[in-house]
Scaffold this active site. Structure first.
Site, mmCIF file in Angstrom:
data_model
loop_
_atom_site.group_PDB
_atom_site.id
_atom_site.type_symbol
_atom_site.label_atom_id
_atom_site.label_comp_id
_atom_site.label_asym_id
_atom_site.label_seq_id
_atom_site.Cartn_x
_atom_site.Cartn_y
_atom_site.Cartn_z
ATOM 1 N N ASP A 77 15.881 25.291 10.809
ATOM 2 C CA ASP A 77 15.228 26.603 10.894
ATOM 3 C C ASP A 77 16.215 27.622 11.482
ATOM 4 O O ASP A 77 16.809 27.376 12.534
ATOM 5 C CB ASP A 77 13.994 26.444 11.806
ATOM 6 C CG ASP A 77 13.095 27.653 11.812
ATOM 7 O OD1 ASP A 77 13.070 28.383 10.804
ATOM 8 O OD2 ASP A 77 12.386 27.848 12.827
ATOM 9 N N HIS A 78 16.398 28.741 10.820
ATOM 10 C CA HIS A 78 17.256 29.830 11.320
ATOM 11 C C HIS A 78 18.680 29.413 11.663
ATOM 12 O O HIS A 78 19.189 29.757 12.746
ATOM 13 C CB HIS A 78 16.618 30.519 12.540
ATOM 14 C CG HIS A 78 15.365 31.264 12.216
ATOM 15 N ND1 HIS A 78 15.341 32.429 11.504
ATOM 16 C CD2 HIS A 78 14.062 30.969 12.489
ATOM 17 C CE1 HIS A 78 14.101 32.833 11.354
ATOM 18 N NE2 HIS A 78 13.293 31.958 11.927
ATOM 19 N N SER A 109 2.211 32.083 12.414
ATOM 20 C CA SER A 109 1.159 31.489 13.249
ATOM 21 C C SER A 109 -0.031 32.434 13.320
ATOM 22 O O SER A 109 0.128 33.654 13.299
ATOM 23 C CB SER A 109 1.693 31.218 14.669
ATOM 24 O OG SER A 109 2.363 29.979 14.708
ATOM 25 N N GLY A 158 6.532 34.577 17.393
ATOM 26 C CA GLY A 158 5.935 34.580 18.723
ATOM 27 C C GLY A 158 4.427 34.765 18.703
ATOM 28 O O GLY A 158 3.796 34.765 17.637
ATOM 29 N N ASN A 193 5.674 29.035 7.882
ATOM 30 C CA ASN A 193 6.261 28.510 9.129
ATOM 31 C C ASN A 193 5.312 28.659 10.316
ATOM 32 O O ASN A 193 4.815 29.764 10.580
ATOM 33 C CB ASN A 193 7.534 29.296 9.454
ATOM 34 C CG ASN A 193 8.688 28.916 8.574
ATOM 35 O OD1 ASN A 193 8.539 28.179 7.604
ATOM 36 N ND2 ASN A 193 9.870 29.406 8.912
ATOM 37 N N ILE A 194 5.149 27.568 11.032
ATOM 38 C CA ILE A 194 4.234 27.578 12.174
ATOM 39 C C ILE A 194 4.890 26.898 13.375
ATOM 40 O O ILE A 194 5.224 25.712 13.328
ATOM 41 C CB ILE A 194 2.913 26.871 11.796
ATOM 42 C CG1 ILE A 194 2.197 27.680 10.704
ATOM 43 C CG2 ILE A 194 2.013 26.701 13.027
ATOM 44 C CD1 ILE A 194 1.063 26.952 10.030
ATOM 45 N N ASP A 195 5.073 27.672 14.420
ATOM 46 C CA ASP A 195 5.621 27.135 15.666
ATOM 47 C C ASP A 195 4.733 27.533 16.850
ATOM 48 O O ASP A 195 4.279 26.696 17.629
ATOM 49 C CB ASP A 195 7.055 27.643 15.865
ATOM 50 C CG ASP A 195 7.721 26.984 17.068
ATOM 51 O OD1 ASP A 195 7.124 26.075 17.667
ATOM 52 O OD2 ASP A 195 8.853 27.371 17.422
ATOM 53 N N SER A 203 14.953 23.979 14.978
ATOM 54 C CA SER A 203 15.748 25.189 15.226
ATOM 55 C C SER A 203 17.029 24.797 15.970
ATOM 56 O O SER A 203 17.161 23.670 16.461
ATOM 57 C CB SER A 203 14.945 26.176 16.068
ATOM 58 O OG SER A 203 14.769 25.643 17.376
HETATM 59 O O1 G3H Z 1 11.656 31.278 14.679
HETATM 60 C C1 G3H Z 1 11.857 30.632 15.693
HETATM 61 C C2 G3H Z 1 11.080 29.378 15.920
HETATM 62 O O2 G3H Z 1 9.815 29.658 16.444
HETATM 63 C C3 G3H Z 1 11.884 28.445 16.771
HETATM 64 O O3 G3H Z 1 11.888 28.844 18.082
HETATM 65 O O4 G3H Z 1 14.305 28.933 18.670
HETATM 66 O O5 G3H Z 1 12.544 28.753 20.441
HETATM 67 O O6 G3H Z 1 13.056 26.808 18.946
HETATM 68 P P1 G3H Z 1 13.016 28.306 19.101
HETATM 69 P P1 13P Z 2 5.563 31.674 14.651
HETATM 70 O O1 13P Z 2 6.177 32.193 15.920
HETATM 71 O O2 13P Z 2 4.608 32.652 14.077
HETATM 72 O O3 13P Z 2 4.962 30.320 14.810
HETATM 73 O O4 13P Z 2 6.747 31.535 13.566
HETATM 74 C C1 13P Z 2 7.535 30.384 13.495
HETATM 75 C C2 13P Z 2 8.702 30.549 12.592
HETATM 76 O O5 13P Z 2 8.796 31.428 11.769
HETATM 77 C C3 13P Z 2 9.771 29.550 12.717
HETATM 78 O O6 13P Z 2 10.877 29.875 11.953
HETATM 79 ZN ZN ZN Z 3 11.259 31.919 11.710
#
Ligand code: G3H
Ligand code: 13P
Ligand code: ZN
Length: 311
Positions: free
Chosen positions: A82-83, A216, A181, A256-258, A49
């Site tokens: 990402d994004h 997630s 989240g 997507n999994i964060d 990201s």
């Molecule tokens: O969609 C967002 C992802 O979970 C990335 O999160 O911007 O805190 O790195 P972040």
């Molecule tokens: P989660 O917060 O569900 O893991 O989503 C992550 C995501 O979409 C990253 O772009």
């Molecule tokens: Zn996302």
């Protein structure tokens, strides 16, 4: 090998499975994910990201991913932004070794989204890089953008054909009830993704890879671990894994999994400190955290994504 997502998505679409796109911020996360994917012979997407780039530095992350590519030469690995929120950020990643970028202008008007996405697609394609775009907004937090619950909008299927045709993007993120989240659904409510929207979208753009953000599952074992060892995350609820599995069987090619990575690490680090209050070597407490990421990713590949043995 470092690849785009083109081939991965085609095979995933035809095979009724999805590729895991895991957010990476440091060495241990990259190691946990790639060890699991390599053992299970699964392709994988490592995504960065804007915030990850600011935290760890572009070059560090690219070099860490290159290390994984060198260690696992047979494993298809895509390096994805990402994004991405601007042409400049996407360009910097395209010029700097990424094989895939997301331009997320989903909070803008349809016309602005089309124009901005098109510009990124033209530059990316001229450089052999693929582009993910987004239509519809998710609730939750995306980098600095906070979308309030109730303010998100599901993707309107009647707009996807025109969007894909006008932008020439390679994959499309849609909003069907997931959110970013650890707090995705209210306690006491039944989490339910809008499969009717997904199916309607796929009818209109058959064969086109769909992406699920905010996917997630927020494993309750990790939430318990966090709460048992000094954390406070009441009512953290994710997307049921059986619904993600079903989405992977349909047109969803990227999940997507964060948050699950964050929970795996945080739960295990909290537990480690509670059990070893005198330890202060980061290698000691990061080891079980990395192992937990690996185990969690292995579970996703086998039981949710269905991407094991697809190399
Ligand atoms: O969609 C967002 C992802 O979970 C990335 O999160 O911007 O805190 O790195 P972040
Ligand atoms: P989660 O917060 O569900 O893991 O989503 C992550 C995501 O979409 C990253 O772009
Ligand atoms: Zn996302």
């Amino acid at each position: 090998m470092l690849v785009t997502t083109k081939e991965m998505f085609k095979k995933a679409y035809d095979g009724g499975y999805a590729i895991g796109a895991f957010n990476v911020n440091n060495m241990e996360i990259i190691q946990g994910i790639t060890e699991a994917a390599s053992e299970l012979k699964s392709p994988v997407i490592l995504q960065v990201s804007k915030g990850a780039r600011e935290y760890a530095n572009h070059t560090y992350l690219v070099k860490l991913v290159e290390a994984a590519v060198k260690l696992y030469p047979d494993m298809p690995i895509a390096l994805h932004l990402d994004h991405g929120d601007s042409f400049e950020l996407c360009k910097s990643c395209i010029d700097g070794g990424f094989t895939s970028v997301m331009i997320d202008l989903s909070s803008k008007s349809f016309e602005e989204n089309v124009e901005g996405t098109k510009k990124v697609v033209e530059y990316a394609h001229a450089h052999g890089v693929v582009v993910e775009a987004e239509l519809g907004t998710l609730a939750g937090i995306e980098d600095e953008v906070v979308v309030e619950e109730g303010k998100q909008s599901y993707t309107d299927p009647s707009m996807v054909e025109e969007f894909v045709q006008k932008t020439n993007c390679d994959s499309l993120a849609i909003a069907i009830g997931t959110s970013h989240g650890a707090y995705k659904f209210k306690p006491g409510t039944k989490p339910q993704l809008r499969f009717d929207i997904l199916e309607e979208v796929s009818k209109r753009i058959p064969g086109f890879p769909i992406v699920l953000h905010g996917a997630s599952s927020v494993p309750q074992d990790f939430v318990k671990m966090v709460n048992e060892f000094g954390g406070h995350m009441p009512d953290a609820i994710g997307v049921p894994e059986d619904q993600l599995r079903h989405a992977a069987e349909l047109s969803v090619c990227k999940i997507n999994i964060d948050s699950d990575i964050r929970l795996a690490m945080t739960g295990n680090i909290r537990k480690y400190f509670a059990e070893h209050p005198d330890h202060f070597d980061p290698r000691q407490y990061l080891k079980p955290a990395r192992a937990a990421v690996k185990e969690m990713v292995a579970h996703k590949i086998k039981d949710v994504l269905g991407s094991a043995n697809k190399i």
